[in-house]
Each structure stands twice: as C-alpha cells, then as structure tokens.
Design an enzyme around this catalytic site. Structure first.
Site, PDB file in Angstrom:
ATOM      1  N   TYR B  16      -7.501 -19.927 -37.143  1.00 58.95           N
ATOM      2  CA  TYR B  16      -8.708 -19.544 -35.762  1.00 58.95           C
ATOM      3  C   TYR B  16      -8.414 -19.057 -34.601  1.00 58.95           C
ATOM      4  CZ  TYR B  16     -10.924 -21.726 -31.463  1.00 58.95           C
ATOM      5  OH  TYR B  16     -11.883 -21.745 -30.420  1.00 58.95           O
ATOM      6  N   GLY B  71      -5.696  -6.142  -6.154  1.00 59.61           N
ATOM      7  CA  GLY B  71      -5.805  -6.812  -6.850  1.00 59.61           C
ATOM      8  C   GLY B  71      -4.943  -6.688  -8.263  1.00 59.61           C
ATOM      9  N   GLU B  87       1.169  -8.265  -7.455  1.00 56.55           N
ATOM     10  CA  GLU B  87       0.539  -7.345  -6.412  1.00 56.55           C
ATOM     11  C   GLU B  87       0.924  -7.660  -5.382  1.00 56.55           C
ATOM     12  OE1 GLU B  87      -1.806  -5.266  -8.198  1.00 56.55           O
ATOM     13  OE2 GLU B  87      -1.844  -5.843 -10.347  1.00 56.55           O
ATOM     14  N   GLU B  91       2.100  -4.284  -2.854  1.00 52.15           N
ATOM     15  CA  GLU B  91       2.039  -4.103  -1.812  1.00 52.15           C
ATOM     16  C   GLU B  91       2.722  -3.730  -1.300  1.00 52.15           C
ATOM     17  OE1 GLU B  91      -0.916  -1.777  -2.876  1.00 52.15           O
ATOM     18  OE2 GLU B  91      -2.210  -3.319  -4.352  1.00 52.15           O
ATOM     19  N   PRO B 108     -22.689 -12.815 -13.002  1.00 44.61           N
ATOM     20  CA  PRO B 108     -22.439 -12.136 -14.289  1.00 44.61           C
ATOM     21  C   PRO B 108     -22.828 -10.183 -13.401  1.00 44.61           C
ATOM     22  CG  PRO B 108     -23.530 -13.518 -14.664  1.00 44.61           C
ATOM     23  CD  PRO B 108     -23.473 -14.473 -13.583  1.00 44.61           C
ATOM     24  N   GLU B 140      -5.165   4.751  -0.990  1.00 43.40           N
ATOM     25  CA  GLU B 140      -4.161   4.436   0.423  1.00 43.40           C
ATOM     26  C   GLU B 140      -4.701   3.046   0.560  1.00 43.40           C
ATOM     27  OE1 GLU B 140      -5.904   5.786   4.485  1.00 43.40           O
ATOM     28  OE2 GLU B 140      -7.299   6.473   2.463  1.00 43.40           O
TER      29      GLU B 140
END
Lengths: 240, 240
Positions: B16, B71, B87, B91, B108, B140
DNA sequence: AAAATAGTGTCTCTTAGACACTATAGG
DNA sequence: CCTATAGTGTCTAAGAGACACTATTTT
C-alpha cells in the site's frame, strides 16, 4: 489577503517546495446520527425513539470486514468540511445540513497504512431524508443503535471517536441547541420532541417543564396528529 | 486495537502506498493569550488589565515582515497537539498548560506556498511564566493588545483565526471555565479576577454578584495584599 | 477626617423542578 | 363509562441582577 506580491517573493514561491517535508494524508470521517422509532408495529401509543449511527463495513484491508465511520480523503481543492459533505451525500443522499467538527485524531500509528490524520464531523439527519446507497458493491452500510456497538468489530480508533461524538450530541441537547431539530421532520408533536431529548440525555424529563422551555424555540403549525385513542396533539415546527 | 494481522493483510499493507494521493502539509498554529497590567506606574489603585496575544514577525517569504501566529509543521511521530506544545515551549518557555483546539483552517489557497492545513490551538498563560526567546535571529516575537491589531499587517488568514480564538475565550469566561485561571498567578485578589473577566467580556460586572458566583471556584489562601491606601485584600486560589 | 477600595446584606425577578389538575379522542 | 395521552396551573427553591450598606487601610 489582497496583497501585492513582489518579484522577489514570486521567485521564492516558485522555488519553494513543500515536498522537502514529510506530509500526512488527511481524511474526514463523519458520525451521522439519526433517530428512528423503536417499535414500528406499536400504533397505540407514543413510540420510544432510538438513536442510531451509520457505519460502513470495510471491503478492503486494513480492518477488512470491520465496521468503520464513513469518510474519505481530502482533495487539494476543497475544505475538509466539503470532503465530509461530499462523503455524506455519497452515502446517504443527504445534503444541506449543519456539520460540526468534533475533533482531530492524529495519534501516530492510529492507521496501519501510515500517517493519516482524521478530522471528524458530526451530522444529525432526519431519517426520512436518508436513502442509503445500495448500488455499491464495494461496501455495506448499516445503521446501528448505540447498544449494538458493544459486540461489534469496529476498526481504527473509531470506537473512541463515536464515544466523543455522542458526548458532543449530549452537550447539544443539554444546551437546547437548535441542531437537535435536524433529527426530526419539519413538524412534530412536543411529545415526540421530548422522547428525542430523553433518548439522547438518557433520562426522563417532566412534561410541563420541558414544554415550557421548548416554547422559546418552537411555534405552532396548523397540523394536528390524530388517530390515537386519546386527545389529538398539536404539531409544532422550529422557530425562524 | 489488539488485532491479529493476517499474512494477507500484512502483504496488502506492504504494497500500500499513500503516495498515490496528493497530501497536504499540516501545521499547528497557536493563539497565546496573556493578561498584563495596563499601567505599571499606577501603584495607588487597582490597575486595569490588558489582554494580549503573541505574534511573530516573519523573516521569510511568504508574508515576509508580516506578523503571524507562532506555529510549525507536524512531524509524523507526534500528535498535532504535541506540535503546538513544542512550538509554544520554543517561543515562550511555557509548558504544562491546557491546549484547546479551536478550529481547522483548510480553505484552498490560504497559504501561497501550497496546500497547507492549519490546526489552531488556544492557550492561556500567566504573563509571569513567559520568557520570550530573544536568542533567535530568525524572527522577532512581540505581544500585542487586541486594539493594536487593527493597524498591523497580519499574514495568511491569521486575523480571522485570532478573531475566532477571541470568541472562544469569551465563551470560556461566560461559562466560568476553570481555564480562565491560567491567565493569573497562583494566588490573586477577587478584584483582580473580576478585572480579568471584565477585560475578556468587555463589560462591567457588579462586585457582589461576581464574588458570590466565584466562591464556587476559589478558596481563601493565608495571603493578603497590603500597601494600598484602603482596606487590605484577601488573596484566593482556584479550588482543587 | 477624607479618600479609596474591600467586603456584606438583602430585595426582587426570573427560571427550573415538582406535581396535581383538567381536556379530549377512541373503545 | 374507562383508558390513555394532551395540555395547563401553580407552589417552591435556587440563581442572577441591582444596589445600598459597613469595614479598614493610608494620607
């Protein structure tokens, strides 16, 4: 998003390739709920309601012959909700109903075929609007009441998903969401509506309190339900 | 999911390939909210609170120099929520807080780099726990109050996402969710808590009614706040 | 004492639960 | 008449909003 794109940015984008990173397949699965009468022969009293969900028997590996939620892979030209809508229509001929995202399932290894993320939507349909497609040989579709699921072979993590979808449905009912009406025909008696709530919330409600509350959300029609050996029932529809 | 896999199924899986279908990149974006005092110099009265969110100035195309939500892309070995957690920690050095999925953005064309689906999480942090990483030259990071966003260049569809995240936050406050306490230090006065609610709900609440309601969710500590030219305030913590 | 905010007492109005009552159709 | 369910009246308790009152700290 009306934004001038500089020559420099255009060039960056032309050279940019997402293919550097590994990517998952993204699927939409659908938990379709409907409400049917438990006992079709019983014509003499208000009939208890039964909540059901739609499952598909897989014709292929993995989980061949297991029951799973209807669903399919997203295409690049559609939002995931549209994928869910497309699949719902293919299975049931139902369109134009509200869809609600109830969760994203991304646990590594949840699908033996590889990295597949499932976005799960919940849909409530009126059973009179559903026509299961029988022209397909590739798979079998069937409605199951929630009790029937216990002994069933359910594929992937769909048993978990169904459980969480049912919790969402209960929350809808607890908060008297308008969406509950999607389970009913356009007009209905208050007794019918109460049975729907009782089946979802798995408890008994007192008639007068229920009716008092519901008058916020429904309005009278000019229809009445007749033919039972008791007083006729006023039929109502949802407001707006 | 303890399931015997037959030889036949094993063979199917080996042959597969998901590569037949086009696949999207999947990202987790995070709306991080914190609450700071509006006026640091004002030591004489209860200081109004200010709700802020964390944004990152993009160093690269597309949307170079635009502000966007923190993100990153998901990896095959983690759930999307773990991506968001990773994430967030990179940060802000914050870990161990609740994350709530607030939406999936799959329109889309939402990202000029190609087919990228964003799963957006909301996080509430106590501003005292945050340490923005300043050692990176790539970008930044900066906190903005919601008012400041109007004049700002915000990339992708992140302005929409922020708006919807703020609506989720309002719902939390309206329903007295426990999560609101994540915005505060471990102990706080009821006046402080009320200012937090008022800033989120954008309205004034009456003191006695607010306190009465909150007594369900908080308990006294042995701390008091002193040093103001009025009666001292009892400090509280969340229950459990 | 004055200013400022902490913290309380209590009235009212709305809502939710309980439950007993009346109404009407068929047999 | 009886039975079954439709539909109503109303008591009570809990919760939410309004608002005025008392308490305590610094200046």
């Amino acid at each position: 998003m009306d934004r001038k794109i500089s020559k420099e940015e255009r060039e960056f984008l032309n050279n940019y390739s997402l293919a550097k990173y590994e990517r998952p397949s993204v699927a939409a699965d659908i938990v379709v709920f409907r409400m049917v009468e438990k006992d079709e022969e019983n014509k003499k009293k208000t009939r208890p309601k039964c909540l059901q969900i739609l499952l598909i028997k897989r014709a292929n590996y993995p989980f061949k012959n297991y029951w799973t939620l209807p669903g399919g892979f997203c295409r690049p030209d559609e939002r995931i909700e549209e994928t869910a809508r497309r699949e719902l229509f293919e299975e049931t001929n139902v369109s134009g109903v509200d869809m609600k995202l109830i969760g994203v399932y991304s646990e590594p290894g949840r699908d033996p075929r590889g990295w597949i993320i499932s976005n799960t939507y919940m849909v409530l349909v009126n059973h009179l609007d559903c026509e299961l497609r029988t022209d397909k040989e590739a798979w079998e579709a069937k409605w199951f009441s929630l009790d029937e699921l216990d002994g069933l072979d359910i594929g992937f993590d769909h048993r978990t998903i169904i459980r969480e979808a049912f919790l969402s449905l209960k929350e809808y009912a607890s908060s008297y969401s308008n969406r509950i009406f999607d389970l009913l025909p356009p007009s209905f008696t208050l007794a019918e509506l109460q049975l729907v709530y009782e089946e979802i919330l798995q408890c008994n409600l007192t008639k007068q309190n229920f009716r008092r509350k519901m008058m916020e959300f429904v309005e009278e029609t000019d229809e009445v339900e007749t033919g039972y050996s008791h007083r006729n029932s006023q039929k109502y529809r949802r407001k707006h």
